[in-house]
Scaffold this motif. Structure first.
Motif, mmCIF file in Angstrom:
data_model
loop_
_atom_site.group_PDB
_atom_site.id
_atom_site.type_symbol
_atom_site.label_atom_id
_atom_site.label_comp_id
_atom_site.label_asym_id
_atom_site.label_seq_id
_atom_site.Cartn_x
_atom_site.Cartn_y
_atom_site.Cartn_z
ATOM 1 N N ARG A 45 51.830 42.459 38.166
ATOM 2 C CA ARG A 45 50.914 41.414 38.674
ATOM 3 C C ARG A 45 49.914 41.019 37.598
ATOM 4 O O ARG A 45 49.629 39.847 37.379
ATOM 5 N N ILE A 46 49.387 42.025 36.898
ATOM 6 C CA ILE A 46 48.386 41.740 35.861
ATOM 7 C C ILE A 46 49.028 40.953 34.721
ATOM 8 O O ILE A 46 48.461 39.975 34.220
ATOM 9 N N ARG A 73 43.468 35.709 35.167
ATOM 10 C CA ARG A 73 43.112 35.692 36.597
ATOM 11 C C ARG A 73 42.937 37.122 37.105
ATOM 12 O O ARG A 73 42.026 37.427 37.880
ATOM 13 N N ALA A 74 43.815 38.044 36.633
ATOM 14 C CA ALA A 74 43.731 39.426 37.107
ATOM 15 C C ALA A 74 42.373 40.034 36.755
ATOM 16 O O ALA A 74 41.681 40.568 37.632
ATOM 17 N N PRO A 88 38.490 43.048 40.351
ATOM 18 C CA PRO A 88 37.275 43.528 41.034
ATOM 19 C C PRO A 88 37.519 43.800 42.522
ATOM 20 O O PRO A 88 37.043 44.798 43.067
ATOM 21 N N VAL A 89 38.303 42.944 43.153
ATOM 22 C CA VAL A 89 38.576 43.116 44.591
ATOM 23 C C VAL A 89 39.516 44.310 44.806
ATOM 24 O O VAL A 89 39.269 45.180 45.660
ATOM 25 N N GLU A 90 40.593 44.355 44.014
ATOM 26 C CA GLU A 90 41.607 45.406 44.232
ATOM 27 C C GLU A 90 41.057 46.793 43.895
ATOM 28 O O GLU A 90 41.354 47.776 44.573
ATOM 29 N N ILE A 91 40.246 46.884 42.836
ATOM 30 C CA ILE A 91 39.675 48.193 42.474
ATOM 31 C C ILE A 91 38.705 48.643 43.569
ATOM 32 O O ILE A 91 38.671 49.814 43.955
#
Ligand SMILES: Cc1ncc(COP(=O)(O)O)c(C=O)c1O
Length: 375
Positions: free
Chosen positions: A40-41, A47-48, A54-57
């Protein structure tokens, strides 16, 4: 090995793995979740890093806190316990002129991390067969009027003992205590970090909670949170604890992103029931190995960890780091992944029990040991 469970992992099936505690082992589903996070990154790095990480972490951090029974505002993600020791030492401003207490059973990198800052290490010494009161007395005796921090392992690395953390914290108060709980997440039932009376606690998620390496949690009491900063200053800099630990520049954050998948794997493997099954297997397996060796049970008044346990080697075997290392190579050559430990002039094997182990693993080790030791 239990074939049905071993198939969920990617361990070499030609070896007998009895050392899960050392570096963990990542189930395939978790490795694949980490691969997906990396992919994904790579599809859109800008964008990642700007928007998604920040959201996923933050979600991964909150799932770790929830798994450990901790409020999300109390718990940061770090890479490993040694990093947490560095963060705490930095936060407390530990340096020349300060004393820090560790123990003879402590993981060496914690002590070194404090030593390179100029602190003087004072060591609480006690034997494998000591009782809880001996442990408390040893820590209390090592404290001086210059002591700025006491580091205690909740599960000791070389000796697999569950130390009486709360009693030690009470005995050394008001000196802040940092708990090295590297082996604890997912392996020690009944964990209640907030009731221990300590200032800091850190546990690896990549050993017994099946997260990828390297992922660990750091907890601190409210009065210490403001002073804690990540060792890499990056774009989370202006944020409050624990968010300020989230983005660590352009490092690979994918292990953290797969923490929820590691916890899901822990649950799918049976959660605390699985830990209980492993603990029973280990008591039995250690006894099989011990009776083959004809050595006494080395344990005294301190309980052994559910997942790790010492078996004494015959007198004179693996009594130094060098001879323990040589035995490790011999055992590995014979197909067994199991660490010999030299401690206090005696040699031991430190056995682990993970979901993929079965009775046969210990029986085969017991049968192979006489020939390996005779070499
Ligand atoms: C008590 C203890 N602390 C720390 C560690 C590992 O440190 P880190 O996760 O920082 O590599 C281990 C590893 O086995 C350990 O047993």
């Amino acid at each position: 090995m239990r074939r049905d469970i071993a198939e969920l992992f990617e361990l070499d099936p030609t070896l007998t793995h009895l050392n899960h505690g050392a570096f963990g082992a990542v189930p395939r589903s978790v490795r694949e979740a980490q691969d997906r996070a990396r992919a994904r990154i790579e599809r859109a790095p800008m964008r990642a890093f700007r928007d998604d990480l920040p959201v996923e972490i933050s979600e991964a951090r909150q799932s770790a806190a929830c798994f450990l029974g901790l409020p999300s505002e109390s718990t940061a993600l770090v890479r490993n316990v040694t990093e947490a020791v560095g963060v705490v030492a930095q936060g407390l401003g530990i340096g020349p002129g300060d004393d820090v207490v560790v123990s003879t059973h402590g993981y060496l990198t914690a002590g070194w991390t404090l030593e390179v800052r100029g602190a003087r290490l004072r060591t609480a010494a006690f034997d494998v067969d000591a009782g809880p009161d001996d442990v408390v007395a040893a820590f209390a005796a090592a404290v001086t009027d210059r002591t700025r921090l006491v580091v205690i392992d909740q599960i000791t690395s070389p000796t697999a003992l569950v130390l009486p953390v709360a009693a030690v914290a009470a005995a050394v108060a008001p000196v802040p205590v940092l708990v090295d709980a590297a082996h604890v997440p997912g392996s020690l039932p009944g964990l209640d970090v907030e009731s221990l009376g300590v200032a800091f606690w850190s546990g690896n998620l990549h050993k017994w909670a099946y997260a990828p390496r390297a992922a660990a949690a750091l907890w601190a009491t409210p009065e210490h949170r403001e002073s804690l900063r990540p060792l890499v200053t990056s774009w989370s800099h202006g944020l409050a604890y624990p968010e300020r630990f989230d983005l660590q520049g352009t490092v690979d954050h994918s292990a953290w992103l797969a923490v929820p998948e590691g916890i899901a794997a822990w649950e799918a493997l049976g959660g605390w029931e699985q830990v209980e099954r492993n603990a029973e297997l280990l008591v039995h397996g250690a006894e099989v190995v011990r009776s083959a060796l004809g050595t006494p049970d080395p344990l005294g008044g301190i309980p052994s960890a559910p997942c790790l346990r010492l078996v004494a080697l015959p007198a004179g075997v693996a009594t130094t780091t060098e001879s323990a290392d040589a035995l490790w190579q011999q055992l590995y050559g014979a197909g067994f992944v199991v660490p010999p430990v030299a401690f206090g002039g005696r040699g031991y094997l430190r056995l682990a029990a993970a979901p993929y182990n079965d009775e046969d693993d210990y029986r085969r080790l017991a049968e192979a040991l006489p020939a390996v030791l005779a070499r």
